[in-house]
Design a protein around this motif. Structure first.
Motif, short mmCIF file in Angstrom:
data_model
loop_
_atom_site.label_atom_id
_atom_site.label_comp_id
_atom_site.label_asym_id
_atom_site.label_seq_id
_atom_site.Cartn_x
_atom_site.Cartn_y
_atom_site.Cartn_z
N GLN A 1 -3.63 0.39 -3.02
CA GLN A 1 -3.05 -0.87 -2.57
C GLN A 1 -2.94 -1.84 -3.74
O GLN A 1 -3.86 -1.92 -4.57
N GLY B 1 -7.64 5.18 -2.82
CA GLY B 1 -8.14 6.30 -2.04
C GLY B 1 -8.53 7.44 -2.95
O GLY B 1 -8.62 7.30 -4.18
N SER C 1 0.85 -1.19 0.00
CA SER C 1 0.00 0.00 0.00
C SER C 1 0.88 1.23 0.00
O SER C 1 1.98 1.22 0.52
N TRP C 2 0.35 2.30 -0.59
CA TRP C 2 1.07 3.57 -0.63
C TRP C 2 0.24 4.65 0.07
O TRP C 2 -0.99 4.69 -0.06
N TYR C 3 0.95 5.52 0.79
CA TYR C 3 0.33 6.61 1.53
C TYR C 3 1.09 7.90 1.26
O TYR C 3 2.31 7.88 1.05
N GLN C 4 0.37 9.01 1.34
CA GLN C 4 0.97 10.33 1.27
C GLN C 4 0.78 11.00 2.62
O GLN C 4 -0.33 11.01 3.16
N GLN C 5 1.85 11.54 3.17
CA GLN C 5 1.74 12.21 4.46
C GLN C 5 2.28 13.62 4.36
O GLN C 5 3.50 13.82 4.24
N PRO D 1 -1.05 9.93 7.68
CA PRO D 1 -0.92 9.38 6.32
C PRO D 1 -2.28 9.24 5.64
O PRO D 1 -3.26 8.86 6.27
N GLN D 2 -2.31 9.55 4.34
CA GLN D 2 -3.52 9.41 3.54
C GLN D 2 -3.33 8.26 2.54
O GLN D 2 -2.35 8.26 1.79
N PHE D 3 -4.27 7.36 2.53
CA PHE D 3 -4.18 6.17 1.68
C PHE D 3 -4.30 6.54 0.21
O PHE D 3 -5.25 7.22 -0.19
N TYR E 1 6.18 10.15 1.29
CA TYR E 1 5.45 9.06 0.67
C TYR E 1 5.86 7.75 1.33
O TYR E 1 7.04 7.37 1.32
N LYS F 1 -8.43 -1.30 3.67
CA LYS F 1 -7.91 0.05 3.81
C LYS F 1 -7.70 0.42 5.26
O LYS F 1 -8.48 0.07 6.14
#
Lengths: 110, 110
Positions: free
Chosen positions: A48, A58, A33-37, A43-45, A89, B97
């Protein structure tokens, strides 16, 4: 046993450019999964990947895309970079319910 | 997927037990509760995960009452190095998620 690894550690790009971030999951994990913070935020999803397919996404625009390879590693691509894309990221891998995060890639867009 | 509410910040002294409570009123039947710790510019670190009652590991305990509308992370005898942001979040095995909130900023004082 290496945990989740990400590259590069830091990256500086100019508005309008494209960037590719890379992630290697923890050994035995098949889901990434990748998130942006953003600074000061949780962190924002982003999305995945499982079995080389995007399984969940997301609320991010199509400028954000990804890929998972047969060895479960993954890439995050961001096109047409905006100043607002500057963030940490995070990549996370999982096998089942427990998700483990990498150290992140700090992207700065100027 | 459970939306979570946590206190924004907490202060504690070294050696004390710290309890951080999280509300997740709309938690779904199949949601797990997971807690993460995050230091500045690092990826979140998995602390503990539970579904109901009490879970304990080498670093923390997690208490989830029968109605599962809240959970409490207990950190025994905190030290200065426990100063970090702590996130409570729900994980749905149906949607795959994790939704992060803004977290609780814990400051441990000498």
């Amino acid at each position: 046993d290496a945990g989740v690894t990400q590259s590069p550690t830091h990256l500086i790009k100019t508005r309008g450019q494209q960037v590719t971030l890379r992630c290697s999951p923890k050994s035995g994990h098949d889901t990434v999964s990748w998130y942006q913070q953003a600074l000061g935020q949780g962190p924002q999803f982003i999305f995945q990947y499982y079995e080389e397919e995007e399984r969940q996404r997301g609320n991010f625009p199509d400028r954000f895309s990804g890929h998972q390879f047969p060895n479960y590693s993954s890439e995050l691509n961001v096109n047409a970079l905006l100043l607002g894309d500057s963030a940490l990221y995070l990549c996370a891998s999982s096998l089942g319910n427990e998700q483990y995060f990498g150290p992140g890639t700090r992207l700065t867009v100027t | 997927l459970a939306k979570t509410t946590q206190p924004i910040s907490m202060d504690s002294y070294e050696g004390q037990e710290v309890n951080i409570t999280c509300s997740h009123n709309n938690i779904a039947t199949n949601d797990y509760i997971t807690w993460y710790q995050q230091f500045p510019s690092q990826g979140p670190r998995f602390i503990i995960q539970g579904y109901k009652t009490k879970v304990t590991n080498e670093v923390a305990s997690l208490f989830i009452p029968a109605d599962r509308k809240s959970s409490t992370l207990s950190l025994p005898r905190v030290s200065l190095s426990d100063t970090a942001v702590y996130y409570c979040l729900g994980f749905s095995s149906g949607t795959y998620k994790y939704i992060f909130g803004t977290g609780t900023r814990l400051k441990v004082l000498a």
